[in-house]
Design an enzyme around this catalytic site. Sequence first.
Site, PDB file in Angstrom:
ATOM      1  CD  GLN A  11      -2.562   1.620   0.551  1.00  0.00           C
ATOM      2  OE1 GLN A  11      -2.159   2.284  -0.452  1.00  0.00           O
ATOM      3  NE2 GLN A  11      -3.897   1.441   0.705  1.00  0.00           N
ATOM      4  NE  ARG A  52      -4.753   8.125   1.554  1.00  0.00           N
ATOM      5  CZ  ARG A  52      -6.058   8.268   1.200  1.00  0.00           C
ATOM      6  NH1 ARG A  52      -6.810   7.455   0.424  1.00  0.00           N
ATOM      7  NH2 ARG A  52      -6.492   9.538   1.470  1.00  0.00           N
ATOM      8  CB  SER A 100     -21.057   6.537   4.655  1.00  0.00           C
ATOM      9  OG  SER A 100     -21.722   6.276   3.336  1.00  0.00           O
ATOM     10  N   GLY A 117     -24.186   0.518   4.369  1.00  0.00           N
ATOM     11  CA  GLY A 117     -23.386  -0.641   3.947  1.00  0.00           C
ATOM     12  C   GLY A 117     -22.212  -0.442   2.973  1.00  0.00           C
ATOM     13  CD  GLU A 154      -4.862   0.009   4.353  1.00  0.00           C
ATOM     14  OE1 GLU A 154      -4.370   0.114   5.360  1.00  0.00           O
ATOM     15  OE2 GLU A 154      -3.973  -0.112   3.202  1.00  0.00           O
ATOM     16  NE  ARG A 198     -13.497   1.403  -0.922  1.00  0.00           N
ATOM     17  CZ  ARG A 198     -13.170   0.749  -2.353  1.00  0.00           C
ATOM     18  NH1 ARG A 198     -14.105  -0.387  -2.618  1.00  0.00           N
ATOM     19  NH2 ARG A 198     -12.042   1.006  -2.796  1.00  0.00           N
ATOM     20  CG  ASN A 244      -3.652   3.535  -3.318  1.00  0.00           C
ATOM     21  OD1 ASN A 244      -4.120   4.260  -2.648  1.00  0.00           O
ATOM     22  ND2 ASN A 244      -3.754   2.175  -3.445  1.00  0.00           N
ATOM     23  NE  ARG A 255      -8.287   6.742  -2.659  1.00  0.00           N
ATOM     24  CZ  ARG A 255      -9.396   6.192  -2.355  1.00  0.00           C
ATOM     25  NH1 ARG A 255      -9.768   5.173  -2.949  1.00  0.00           N
ATOM     26  NH2 ARG A 255     -10.226   6.821  -1.576  1.00  0.00           N
TER      27      ARG A 255
END
Length: 299
Positions: free
Chosen positions: A54, A56, A70, A75, A96, A98, A130, A133
């Site tokens: 990852q 990030r 949310s 869901g 990640e 979520r 990523n 995004r």
Amino acid sequence: MAKATKKQALGRGLSALLKDPSNDIQSVADKNADKVVGSIVELDLDAIDVNPFQPRTSFNEESLRELASSIRELGVIQPITVRKLDFNTYQLVSGERRFRASKLVGLETIPAYIRIANDQESLEMALVENIQRQDLDPIEIAISYQRLIEEIQVTQEELSDRVGKNRSTIANYLRLLKLDPIIQTGMRDGFISMGHGRALINVDDTNLQLDIYEKIVSDNLSVRDTEALVRNYKAPEEKAKPTKKTVPNFAKEAKINLSTIFDRKVDIKLSSSGKGQLILPFKNEEDFQQILKLIKSAK
């Protein structure tokens, strides 16, 4: 709602299939792989490991709490993507935030797309996902580009094709990594923009970079103001124009007379102390001998 329920039930059915040791899928060629790979499957959160690739490194806590709220109400709308490591063991490829938010609200399962990929493919998928995004800071994007180039071993041109960005855009991001780490941190924290960073790259001296950075932050300078400030710092100091030396009259007259005598351009150079040189150019040995004859005849 009926469609959502049907999809969720299907996910649970596939999840049960994956938990059956006799149906352990390790490659796309395995039995039932076509039923699972690319489908939405409800996976246990505890069966999913965080992706070590990852790119990030920081997650905004407030934004994470908002996402968790949310998810509590609606869901997980967009499934995460995982790759299968072993029997009922998965590794996160993308999603990640979520994944973390679902854990915050105490969910036990999460909808996921299952991929079967090796480490290199997993790294590439995670990095490319990523990069696409909208909420990544410029340094995170630059690091992702750098990792793709170094670890996947692609050129900037090849990377441009893979991520759908111009090569010049990629190069501009990569140049940000040459900035002092303090300035990079300031960009990640939102104190300055990528435009400010691109202006600062043109300053080679690190200490000067930091001085300008502090001025940007303290005076809330715009990108245009920063560019002008950098230009001023980089502008070379005006050098004092050398004063034209005055040639004494005796040298002027001698220069004219000698040029006439030797039938060539004679030069006289003088220093500030009054010392000088008489320069008589010649073309070849014969020409040099002619000069000597003229000098001897003048005695």
